[in-house]
Design an enzyme around this catalytic site. Structure first.
Site, PDB file in Angstrom:
ATOM      1  N   CYS A   1       1.765   7.272   6.399  1.00 18.55           N
ATOM      2  CA  CYS A   1       1.123   7.871   7.574  1.00 18.55           C
ATOM      3  C   CYS A   1      -0.238   8.471   7.236  1.00 18.55           C
ATOM      4  CB  CYS A   1       1.988   8.975   8.132  1.00 18.55           C
ATOM      5  SG  CYS A   1       3.618   8.427   8.601  1.00 18.55           S
TER       6      CYS A   1
ATOM      7  N   ARG B   1      -3.702   2.558   3.876  1.00 19.91           N
ATOM      8  CA  ARG B   1      -2.529   3.269   3.372  1.00 19.91           C
ATOM      9  C   ARG B   1      -1.233   2.575   3.777  1.00 19.91           C
ATOM     10  NH1 ARG B   1      -3.673   8.831   2.312  1.00 19.91           N
ATOM     11  NH2 ARG B   1      -1.565   9.352   2.937  1.00 19.91           N
TER      12      ARG B   1
ATOM     13  N   TRP C   1       3.768   5.257   9.527  1.00 18.67           N
ATOM     14  CA  TRP C   1       4.596   4.373   8.692  1.00 18.67           C
ATOM     15  C   TRP C   1       6.019   4.851   8.921  1.00 18.67           C
ATOM     16  CZ3 TRP C   1       7.791   4.812   4.292  1.00 18.67           C
ATOM     17  CH2 TRP C   1       7.986   3.630   3.559  1.00 18.67           C
TER      18      TRP C   1
ATOM     19  N   ASN D   1       2.634  13.906   9.188  1.00 17.26           N
ATOM     20  CA  ASN D   1       3.012  13.096   8.027  1.00 17.26           C
ATOM     21  C   ASN D   1       4.140  13.831   7.326  1.00 17.26           C
ATOM     22  OD1 ASN D   1       0.813  11.563   8.626  1.00 17.26           O
ATOM     23  ND2 ASN D   1      -0.339  12.045   6.754  1.00 17.26           N
ATOM     24  N   GLY D   2       5.132  13.104   6.839  1.00 14.45           N
ATOM     25  CA  GLY D   2       6.217  13.761   6.105  1.00 14.45           C
ATOM     26  C   GLY D   2       7.527  13.651   6.857  1.00 14.45           C
TER      27      GLY D   2
ATOM     28  N   GLU E   1       4.805  -5.776 -14.476  1.00 13.63           N
ATOM     29  CA  GLU E   1       3.675  -5.574 -13.558  1.00 13.63           C
ATOM     30  C   GLU E   1       3.298  -6.889 -12.874  1.00 13.63           C
ATOM     31  OE1 GLU E   1       2.392  -3.209 -12.154  1.00 13.63           O
ATOM     32  OE2 GLU E   1       0.371  -3.753 -11.558  1.00 13.63           O
TER      33      GLU E   1
ATOM     34  N   LYS F   1       3.310  -7.399  -8.826  1.00 13.71           N
ATOM     35  CA  LYS F   1       2.137  -7.864  -8.064  1.00 13.71           C
ATOM     36  C   LYS F   1       2.521  -9.057  -7.195  1.00 13.71           C
ATOM     37  CE  LYS F   1       0.236  -5.168  -8.364  1.00 13.71           C
ATOM     38  NZ  LYS F   1       0.267  -3.915  -9.010  1.00 13.71           N
TER      39      LYS F   1
ATOM     40  N   GLU G   1       4.852  -8.062  -4.255  1.00 14.86           N
ATOM     41  CA  GLU G   1       4.203  -7.202  -3.260  1.00 14.86           C
ATOM     42  C   GLU G   1       3.328  -7.988  -2.286  1.00 14.86           C
ATOM     43  OE1 GLU G   1       2.923  -2.846  -4.551  1.00 14.86           O
ATOM     44  OE2 GLU G   1       2.295  -4.310  -6.017  1.00 14.86           O
TER      45      GLU G   1
ATOM     46  N   HIS H   1      21.493 -13.771 -21.510  1.00 15.89           N
ATOM     47  CA  HIS H   1      22.655 -12.901 -21.263  1.00 15.89           C
ATOM     48  C   HIS H   1      23.005 -12.840 -19.774  1.00 15.89           C
ATOM     49  CE1 HIS H   1      22.879 -11.647 -25.425  1.00 15.89           C
ATOM     50  NE2 HIS H   1      21.554 -11.446 -25.410  1.00 15.89           N
TER      51      HIS H   1
ATOM     52  N   LYS I   1       0.110   2.670   0.744  1.00 16.95           N
ATOM     53  CA  LYS I   1      -0.701   2.915  -0.450  1.00 16.95           C
ATOM     54  C   LYS I   1      -0.228   4.142  -1.195  1.00 16.95           C
ATOM     55  CE  LYS I   1      -3.978   2.262  -3.367  1.00 16.95           C
ATOM     56  NZ  LYS I   1      -3.640   1.249  -4.383  1.00 16.95           N
TER      57      LYS I   1
HETATM   58  C1  AGP Z   1       1.477  -0.791  -6.902  1.00 15.41           C
HETATM   59  O1  AGP Z   1       0.902  -2.031  -6.664  1.00 15.41           O
HETATM   60  C2  AGP Z   1       2.138  -0.153  -5.810  1.00 15.41           C
HETATM   61  N1  AGP Z   1       1.712  -0.405  -4.535  1.00 15.41           N
HETATM   62  C3  AGP Z   1       2.981   1.072  -6.053  1.00 15.41           C
HETATM   63  O2  AGP Z   1       4.016   0.690  -6.906  1.00 15.41           O
HETATM   64  C4  AGP Z   1       2.269   2.306  -6.633  1.00 15.41           C
HETATM   65  O3  AGP Z   1       1.868   2.058  -7.942  1.00 15.41           O
HETATM   66  C5  AGP Z   1       3.219   3.515  -6.569  1.00 15.41           C
HETATM   67  O4  AGP Z   1       3.583   3.764  -5.244  1.00 15.41           O
HETATM   68  C6  AGP Z   1       2.651   4.757  -7.211  1.00 15.41           C
HETATM   69  O5  AGP Z   1       1.478   5.161  -6.579  1.00 15.41           O
HETATM   70  P1  AGP Z   1       0.519   6.220  -7.242  1.00 15.41           P
HETATM   71  O6  AGP Z   1      -0.097   5.597  -8.433  1.00 15.41           O
HETATM   72  O7  AGP Z   1      -0.463   6.546  -6.171  1.00 15.41           O
HETATM   73  O8  AGP Z   1       1.360   7.407  -7.617  1.00 15.41           O
END
Ligand code: AGP
Length: 604
Positions: free
Chosen positions: A2, A27, A73, A99-100, A480, A484, A487, A503, A599
């Protein structure tokens, strides 16, 4: 997640709010809305979907100089027009954006409903509007204070009251609110991205603070009405940094910014005379750093994975046991905090709720925690005793790319610094320092090969599942790379230590399940070859990311340059980022705002 924007001044609020909401789109959100004071009361417009869909509902001539806006969101209730913010009370006198999460919303809502209040949404936020409207105090700020003292949970809120058309009240508890100070105008937002176009002078609210904004000024107090002394700070961000420039997407722009970003992370931090690093913000004397017997990294998502790699780097260089743990797992297991463990909180936004909560858990138990943060002045940065800023510049795409590699760079610097105080020889320190100096140029060489990686991305885009495998650092790179890909392209991608494949997961390897193998030129190359042979024997296509030709034939091979062994992950991740990007394009995915993602995750 949000986003909030608010404006009070002399100009027409509507276009300012809409523009602010656009700046918050990155975001991640699923609905948007604004409320503006106009002659005769509040005007509220909201819609499920993008800001442009809400904008289409705005009347051509809506005049008003005070207003609030929101991108939502979904947490309580699905994305819909009804659940979009702002929320109002039954008489539409009070409008709230939030927000929250209000944790005791259920009980408070049940009580209001029993008394006859009709709710029009499923949100916890609407409750706030009804509660504020029911207050009988003389001022809006008193009424908001009174309600906020009764709710528990996290919030950043902005409130309008039709009976007080000259003002906005904002408050913060666990979810960021920043006030922007401009010429004859004041802003509030959950993120400086929404303000930077208008001002660089800001005041950050702390938890438990509430502020009243009018066109003539602002005053900050606590929820107990005690005045707070606030000093404005200057944000060093340029509005242009929130622009895509000539790139199709922010993700692509940020991938290509990485050589410059890493050069900025390194700037002024290398000390060739002693083959070490210089880190001003740690706020811990060198001799005190040496007393720590263990190091633990805490973060979420990519930040956690960067911590996994950072722990390996520092352990190898400084010979101190290091590990990483997802911040949310850590905070909920009642962790033992030892005085001789040094904690690092890793977060690009500096606002991730679980990471902040983990920091507070460490601090509550007397531990020492430093921040590895990109956003200057963010909550985690301000909560930590000290730390290292990434200086990567704003990252707008939901997926982390440049902040990930800048975090690895910071860990290399910390490892070098600690290592040189212990067993790393000047010659060995110099080898790493020289490799760090060469890194931006090498990164550029890899990025210049985008066409090659784009072709691979398109070739693999039709698969529904993929494995990513590696050993040690290679496994963290695989984690990672898999994150990526899933996502942005929504391909199901799973990372496994290469040694674990037989395994269990090998059962799923078929001609329809490619494996992306991370094969640095280390002493485990032969082991990795054996795993690749096992996959090939099951007809699994293999794409290898390596640092030279391999003794076995694979479907596709991407070779990145040799560097210091601890920096190999930086170069190996560049093709993986671009493969994910181009696979996502081929699958027509919303690269910058992947579905369901935000974000900055400011709720639990
Ligand atoms: C990464 O591509 C993500 N979108 C997500 O995992 C992100 O790294 C995570 O939410 C942590 O965010 P921050 O670095 O702002 O704490």
């Amino acid at each position: 997640m949000c986003g909030i924007v608010a404006y009070v001044g002399r100009q027409n609020a509507m276009p300012i709010l809409v523009e602010g909401l656009r700046r918050l789109e990155y975001r991640g959100y699923d609905s948007a809305g604004i409320a503006v004071h106009r002659a005769g009361g509040l005007a509220v417009f909201k819609a499920k979907g993008k800001v442009r869909e809400m904008e289409a509902r705005l009347p051509a001539r809506l005049k008003g100089t005070v207003g609030i806006g929101h991108t939502r969101w979904a947490t309580h209730g699905e994305p819909s027009d009804e659940n979009a913010h702002p929320h109002t009370d039954s008489s539409e006198r009070i409008a709230v954006v939030h927000n929250g999460i209000i944790e005791n919303a259920g009980a408070l809502r049940a009580k209001l409903e029993a008394d006859g209040t009709e709710f029009t949404s499923e949100t916890d936020t609407e409750l706030l509007a009804h509660l504020i409207a029911a207050e009988k105090g003389d001022s809006l700020i008193d009424n908001v204070r009174s309600v906020l003292r009764r709710v528990s949970g996290a919030y950043g809120v902005a409130v309008l009251d039709g009976d007080h058309p000259e003002e906005i009240v904002v408050a913060r508890n666990g979810s960021p609110v920043v006030i922007g100070i401009a010429d004859k105008a004041f802003f509030a937002a959950s993120d400086v991205a929404a303000l930077v176009r208008h001002t660089q002078q800001v005041v950050y609210l702390d938890d438990g603070e509430i502020a009243r904004l009018t066109k003539d000024g602002y005053e900050v107090t606590t929820l107990d009405a005690v005045p707070s002394e606030k000093t404005p700070s200057t944000i060093e961000l340029d509005d242009m940094e929130f622009d895509k420039a000539d790139f199709a997407h922010f993700m692509l722009k940020e991938i290509h910014e990485q050589p410059d970003a890493v050069a900025r992370t390194l700037r002024g931090r290398l000390e060739p005379r002693f083959s070490t690093a210089r880190l001003g913000g740690l706020n811990i004397e060198a001799k005190d750093l040496l007393r720590f017997k263990r190091i633990k990294m805490l973060g979420c998502g990519s930040a956690y994975i960067a911590g996994v790699l950072g722990a390996k780097m520092i352990e190898r260089l400084a010979r101190i046991p290091c590990d990483a743990e997802p911040a949310a797992e850590f905070r909920y297991r009642n962790p033992i905090i030892e005085q001789d463990t040094l904690y690092f909180a890793v977060s690009q936004s500096g606002e991730t709720f679980d990471t902040l909560a983990a920091v507070e858990e460490v601090q509550r138990k007397g531990g020492t925690v430093l921040g590895i943060i990109n956003s200057v002045g963010s909550t985690i940065a301000r909560t930590c005793k000290g730390g290292v800023y990434l200086h990567a510049g704003p990252e707008v795409a939901v997926v982390s790319t440049k902040t990930f590699l800048c975090t690895l760079t910071v860990f290399a610097l910390i490892g070098l610094y600690l290592g040189r105080m212990k067993d790393v020889s000047p010659a060995e320190g110099k080898r790493l320092l020289t490799a760090l100096e060469a890194l931006p140029e090498q990164m550029q060489q890899v990025l210049d090969r985008e066409d090659e990686f784009a072709e691979v991305g398109r070739k693999y885009a039709h698969y529904d599942h993929a494995y990513f495998i590696g050993r040690n650092e290679g496994f963290a790179v695989a984690m990672e790379g898999a994150l990526k890909l899933k996502e942005v392209s929504y391909i199901h991608a799973e990372a496994y230590p290469a040694s674990e494949l037989k395994h269990g997961p090998l059962a799923l390897v078929t001609a329809q399940t490619p494996t992306i193998a991370i094969v640095p030129n280390d002493d485990l190359v032969e082991k990795n070859m054996a795993t690749i042979e096992e996959i090939k024997a099951r007809q699994g296509p293999v794409l290898a990311i390596a640092q030279g030709e391999l003794p076995v034939e694979v479907e596709d091979l991407i070779v990145v340059p040799e560097t210091h062994e601890l920096l190999a992950p930086v170069l190996m991740l560049l093709p993986l980022q671009l493969i994910a990007y181009h696979a996502a394009l081929a699958r027509e995915c919303d690269v910058d705002q992947p579905r369901n993602l935000a974000k900055s995750v400011t709720v639990e």
